[in-house]
Structure formats: C-alpha cells, structure tokens
Scaffold this motif. Structure first.
Motif, PDB file in Angstrom:
ATOM      1  N   GLN A   1     -12.804  37.818 -29.243  1.00 54.24           N
ATOM      2  CA  GLN A   1     -13.443  38.940 -29.895  1.00 54.24           C
ATOM      3  C   GLN A   1     -14.844  38.566 -30.359  1.00 54.24           C
ATOM      4  O   GLN A   1     -15.062  37.504 -30.926  1.00 54.24           O
ATOM      5  CB  GLN A   1     -12.604  39.384 -31.084  1.00 54.24           C
ATOM      6  N   LYS A   2     -15.804  39.454 -30.114  1.00 57.12           N
ATOM      7  CA  LYS A   2     -17.169  39.232 -30.534  1.00 57.12           C
ATOM      8  C   LYS A   2     -17.495  40.139 -31.719  1.00 57.12           C
ATOM      9  O   LYS A   2     -16.786  41.109 -31.978  1.00 57.12           O
ATOM     10  CB  LYS A   2     -18.122  39.526 -29.374  1.00 57.12           C
ATOM     11  N   PRO A   3     -18.569  39.829 -32.439  1.00 56.20           N
ATOM     12  CA  PRO A   3     -18.958  40.712 -33.542  1.00 56.20           C
ATOM     13  C   PRO A   3     -19.186  42.136 -33.049  1.00 56.20           C
ATOM     14  O   PRO A   3     -19.579  42.361 -31.908  1.00 56.20           O
ATOM     15  CB  PRO A   3     -20.263  40.093 -34.046  1.00 56.20           C
ATOM     16  N   ASN A   4     -18.928  43.104 -33.905  1.00 59.15           N
ATOM     17  CA  ASN A   4     -19.190  44.497 -33.559  1.00 59.15           C
ATOM     18  C   ASN A   4     -20.663  44.677 -33.244  1.00 59.15           C
ATOM     19  O   ASN A   4     -21.532  44.221 -33.990  1.00 59.15           O
ATOM     20  CB  ASN A   4     -18.808  45.416 -34.730  1.00 59.15           C
ATOM     21  N   GLN A   5     -20.965  45.326 -32.122  1.00 60.05           N
ATOM     22  CA  GLN A   5     -22.348  45.580 -31.740  1.00 60.05           C
ATOM     23  C   GLN A   5     -22.642  47.059 -31.928  1.00 60.05           C
ATOM     24  O   GLN A   5     -22.365  47.884 -31.059  1.00 60.05           O
ATOM     25  CB  GLN A   5     -22.588  45.147 -30.290  1.00 60.05           C
TER      26      GLN A   5
ATOM     27  N   GLN B   1     -23.446  39.054 -44.753  1.00 59.26           N
ATOM     28  CA  GLN B   1     -22.906  37.776 -45.204  1.00 59.26           C
ATOM     29  C   GLN B   1     -23.900  36.639 -45.008  1.00 59.26           C
ATOM     30  O   GLN B   1     -24.062  35.773 -45.877  1.00 59.26           O
ATOM     31  CB  GLN B   1     -21.610  37.463 -44.457  1.00 59.26           C
ATOM     32  N   ALA B   2     -24.592  36.642 -43.858  1.00 58.39           N
ATOM     33  CA  ALA B   2     -25.559  35.581 -43.586  1.00 58.39           C
ATOM     34  C   ALA B   2     -26.692  35.588 -44.611  1.00 58.39           C
ATOM     35  O   ALA B   2     -27.044  34.544 -45.179  1.00 58.39           O
ATOM     36  CB  ALA B   2     -26.117  35.741 -42.166  1.00 58.39           C
ATOM     37  N   VAL B   3     -27.267  36.758 -44.853  1.00 57.45           N
ATOM     38  CA  VAL B   3     -28.379  36.850 -45.810  1.00 57.45           C
ATOM     39  C   VAL B   3     -27.893  36.531 -47.220  1.00 57.45           C
ATOM     40  O   VAL B   3     -28.561  35.825 -47.983  1.00 57.45           O
ATOM     41  CB  VAL B   3     -29.029  38.245 -45.756  1.00 57.45           C
ATOM     42  N   LEU B   4     -26.710  37.031 -47.571  1.00 58.52           N
ATOM     43  CA  LEU B   4     -26.171  36.777 -48.903  1.00 58.52           C
ATOM     44  C   LEU B   4     -25.939  35.288 -49.137  1.00 58.52           C
ATOM     45  O   LEU B   4     -26.196  34.772 -50.233  1.00 58.52           O
ATOM     46  CB  LEU B   4     -24.863  37.555 -49.090  1.00 58.52           C
ATOM     47  N   ASN B   5     -25.473  34.576 -48.129  1.00 57.69           N
ATOM     48  CA  ASN B   5     -25.288  33.127 -48.270  1.00 57.69           C
ATOM     49  C   ASN B   5     -26.600  32.437 -48.644  1.00 57.69           C
ATOM     50  O   ASN B   5     -26.636  31.539 -49.488  1.00 57.69           O
ATOM     51  CB  ASN B   5     -24.753  32.532 -46.973  1.00 57.69           C
TER      52      ASN B   5
ATOM     53  N   ASP C   1     -29.284  45.990 -33.492  1.00 55.82           N
ATOM     54  CA  ASP C   1     -27.976  45.978 -32.856  1.00 55.82           C
ATOM     55  C   ASP C   1     -27.208  44.773 -33.369  1.00 55.82           C
ATOM     56  O   ASP C   1     -27.695  43.641 -33.289  1.00 55.82           O
ATOM     57  CB  ASP C   1     -28.115  45.869 -31.328  1.00 55.82           C
ATOM     58  N   GLY C   2     -26.015  45.002 -33.899  1.00 55.84           N
ATOM     59  CA  GLY C   2     -25.232  43.861 -34.373  1.00 55.84           C
ATOM     60  C   GLY C   2     -24.120  44.290 -35.295  1.00 55.84           C
ATOM     61  O   GLY C   2     -23.759  45.467 -35.377  1.00 55.84           O
ATOM     62  N   ASP C   3     -23.589  43.319 -35.998  1.00 53.78           N
ATOM     63  CA  ASP C   3     -22.490  43.533 -36.931  1.00 53.78           C
ATOM     64  C   ASP C   3     -23.070  43.509 -38.338  1.00 53.78           C
ATOM     65  O   ASP C   3     -23.461  42.455 -38.845  1.00 53.78           O
ATOM     66  CB  ASP C   3     -21.448  42.428 -36.740  1.00 53.78           C
ATOM     67  N   GLU C   4     -23.126  44.670 -38.973  1.00 49.72           N
ATOM     68  CA  GLU C   4     -23.781  44.757 -40.280  1.00 49.72           C
ATOM     69  C   GLU C   4     -23.104  43.874 -41.320  1.00 49.72           C
ATOM     70  O   GLU C   4     -23.774  43.207 -42.114  1.00 49.72           O
ATOM     71  CB  GLU C   4     -23.801  46.205 -40.771  1.00 49.72           C
ATOM     72  N   ASP C   5     -21.771  43.837 -41.342  1.00 47.90           N
ATOM     73  CA  ASP C   5     -21.067  43.026 -42.329  1.00 47.90           C
ATOM     74  C   ASP C   5     -21.404  41.547 -42.182  1.00 47.90           C
ATOM     75  O   ASP C   5     -21.622  40.836 -43.162  1.00 47.90           O
ATOM     76  CB  ASP C   5     -19.555  43.215 -42.201  1.00 47.90           C
ATOM     77  N   LEU C   6     -21.418  41.069 -40.939  1.00 47.75           N
ATOM     78  CA  LEU C   6     -21.747  39.658 -40.723  1.00 47.75           C
ATOM     79  C   LEU C   6     -23.191  39.372 -41.112  1.00 47.75           C
ATOM     80  O   LEU C   6     -23.493  38.326 -41.704  1.00 47.75           O
ATOM     81  CB  LEU C   6     -21.506  39.275 -39.262  1.00 47.75           C
ATOM     82  N   PHE C   7     -24.087  40.296 -40.788  1.00 48.65           N
ATOM     83  CA  PHE C   7     -25.491  40.105 -41.140  1.00 48.65           C
ATOM     84  C   PHE C   7     -25.653  40.047 -42.658  1.00 48.65           C
ATOM     85  O   PHE C   7     -26.373  39.191 -43.186  1.00 48.65           O
ATOM     86  CB  PHE C   7     -26.341  41.234 -40.554  1.00 48.65           C
TER      87      PHE C   7
ATOM     88  N   ASP D   1     -24.811  30.156 -37.995  1.00 47.82           N
ATOM     89  CA  ASP D   1     -23.903  30.538 -36.913  1.00 47.82           C
ATOM     90  C   ASP D   1     -23.891  32.046 -36.704  1.00 47.82           C
ATOM     91  O   ASP D   1     -23.906  32.531 -35.566  1.00 47.82           O
ATOM     92  CB  ASP D   1     -22.486  30.054 -37.218  1.00 47.82           C
ATOM     93  N   ILE D   2     -23.856  32.809 -37.793  1.00 48.39           N
ATOM     94  CA  ILE D   2     -23.822  34.265 -37.686  1.00 48.39           C
ATOM     95  C   ILE D   2     -25.095  34.789 -37.040  1.00 48.39           C
ATOM     96  O   ILE D   2     -25.060  35.648 -36.149  1.00 48.39           O
ATOM     97  CB  ILE D   2     -23.617  34.903 -39.077  1.00 48.39           C
ATOM     98  N   ILE D   3     -26.247  34.279 -37.462  1.00 49.28           N
ATOM     99  CA  ILE D   3     -27.514  34.749 -36.903  1.00 49.28           C
ATOM    100  C   ILE D   3     -27.624  34.365 -35.426  1.00 49.28           C
ATOM    101  O   ILE D   3     -28.108  35.158 -34.600  1.00 49.28           O
ATOM    102  CB  ILE D   3     -28.705  34.186 -37.703  1.00 49.28           C
TER     103      ILE D   3
END
Length: 208
Positions: free
Chosen positions: A40-44, A90-94, A82-88, A172-174
């Motif tokens: 499974q890949k991130p939601n696009q 998380q990356a910025v929040l980290n 285009d991408g997975d907003e939740d993962l994005f 990794d997320i980015i």
C-alpha cells in the motif's frame, strides 16, 4: 535500513508526538498503518498546502510555552499538491516539534513556518522547473556541529529524552512524496527546508 513498525510507533506515539487527544491518536494510528503496510502506498489526492500547514500550526500552538512564539508566512499562490495530507502534516509537525523542544528554555524563541514557490531547483537528483518550498525556521541554539552529518539518522538526538526518530521519519515521508529535506544550522538560526516538485517537466542532473 528499513524502520520497523515498533520504531515508527515509538516516534509517533511514545515520545515525539505526545498528543493526547483521542481523535489525534486515531489519526496517527491511521498514518502508521498506511505507511507501514506494503504494498500500500500513501493516498495520492490533491490537498491544499496551507490547509495542511494550518493544522500543523494549530497542533504546535496547543503546546506552546510562554517563551515561544509561532509565526506563519505563506505564499497564497502555491497550487494544490498531490499526496497524502495526513502524512505531510506528520512530517512538518515532526520538524516543528523538534524545534520547539530545542528551545524550551530560551527567551524570545520564535519558529516560523514559511511557504514559497521556487524555480529550477534540484530535488533528489532531478532538476524541477517549479517546486513548493516549506521552511521551518527557528532562532534557537542550532544543531551541534558534530551532529549535523547524522541529524536524519534514527536514534540520533541531542535531547536526553528524545527518541531521535522524528526527523528520520519526516525525511522518509517527504521522500515517499518525491520530495527532499535539507537544512542549515548555526547558533541563532536553523532552517529545515522541504522541497516538493510541482511541475511535470524535469531534467535529470548528472552525478559527479
């Protein structure tokens, strides 16, 4: 080296992401499931970058200390990504959380979340005509010089209670989104820059 589910859950739930709200916990669990479950890949899907950054701002603002100001400086012309907003998020929040933790005892501390469009920028060996650049800027003590080469390595942290996974997971997320993270750091200013390609046409750069 591939991270295990245990490693990533430590970062998202156990230490770096101490968010107690039940809805946030559910969201983070969903993020972990999506990023760790092959094939499974991130939601696009299309998402508004500033809507995502406002969610980061709200989560970080909820844990502000009196000595710290959080600012934003957005370029409203940036189109949807285009991408997975939740993962994005998380990356910025980290990255923002990492800056917050580094400046707990610093008077006049500031973190700025900034968005800009940049042109003709290389990302992961490919020259892109147009990229979205997200900068997280702080005026803290800077990353110790001896740690700068290893800042994205898992288990590397200058904080006594840090897991050292937050920045590694952010990277990794980015990368999953076709982007890259770089940083510059000196006493008084650290800048983490996330570059996400916007254009379709690109030119592969020559390796040295």
């Amino acid at each position: 080296k591939q991270k295990t589910a245990y490693d990533i859950r430590l970062s998202l739930v156990g230490s770096e992401m101490c968010i107690r709200d039940s809805d946030e916990t559910e969201r983070l669990n969903g993020i972990v499931t999506r990023i760790l479950t092959p094939p499974q890949k991130p939601n696009q899907e299309k998402f508004n970058i500033h809507s995502a950054l406002e969610k980061v701002y709200a989560l970080a603002e909820a844990e502000l200390t009196e000595n710290l100001k959080l600012r934003r400086d957005y370029d409203p012309s940036i189109p949807e990504l285009d991408g997975d907003e939740d993962l994005f998020i998380q990356a910025v929040l980290n990255i923002v959380k990492n800056a917050q933790q580094a400046m707990i005892n610093i008077n006049g501390a500031e973190i700025t979340i900034r968005s800009r469009i940049q042109y003709s920028k290389p990302v992961n060996g490919v020259m892109h005509l147009t990229v979205c650049c997200i900068d997280i800027i702080d005026n803290g003590p800077g990353i110790p010089e001896e740690m700068q080469e290893h800042v994205f390595f898992p288990m590397i942290s200058s904080k006594e209670d840090g897991s050292g996974l937050g920045l590694s997971i952010a990277q990794d997320i980015i990368r999953v989104h076709g982007g890259g993270i770089s940083f510059s750091s000196r006493p008084g200013e650290t800048v983490f820059s996330i570059l996400i390609p916007l254009g379709i046409k690109n030119i592969r750069t020559e390796s040295a």
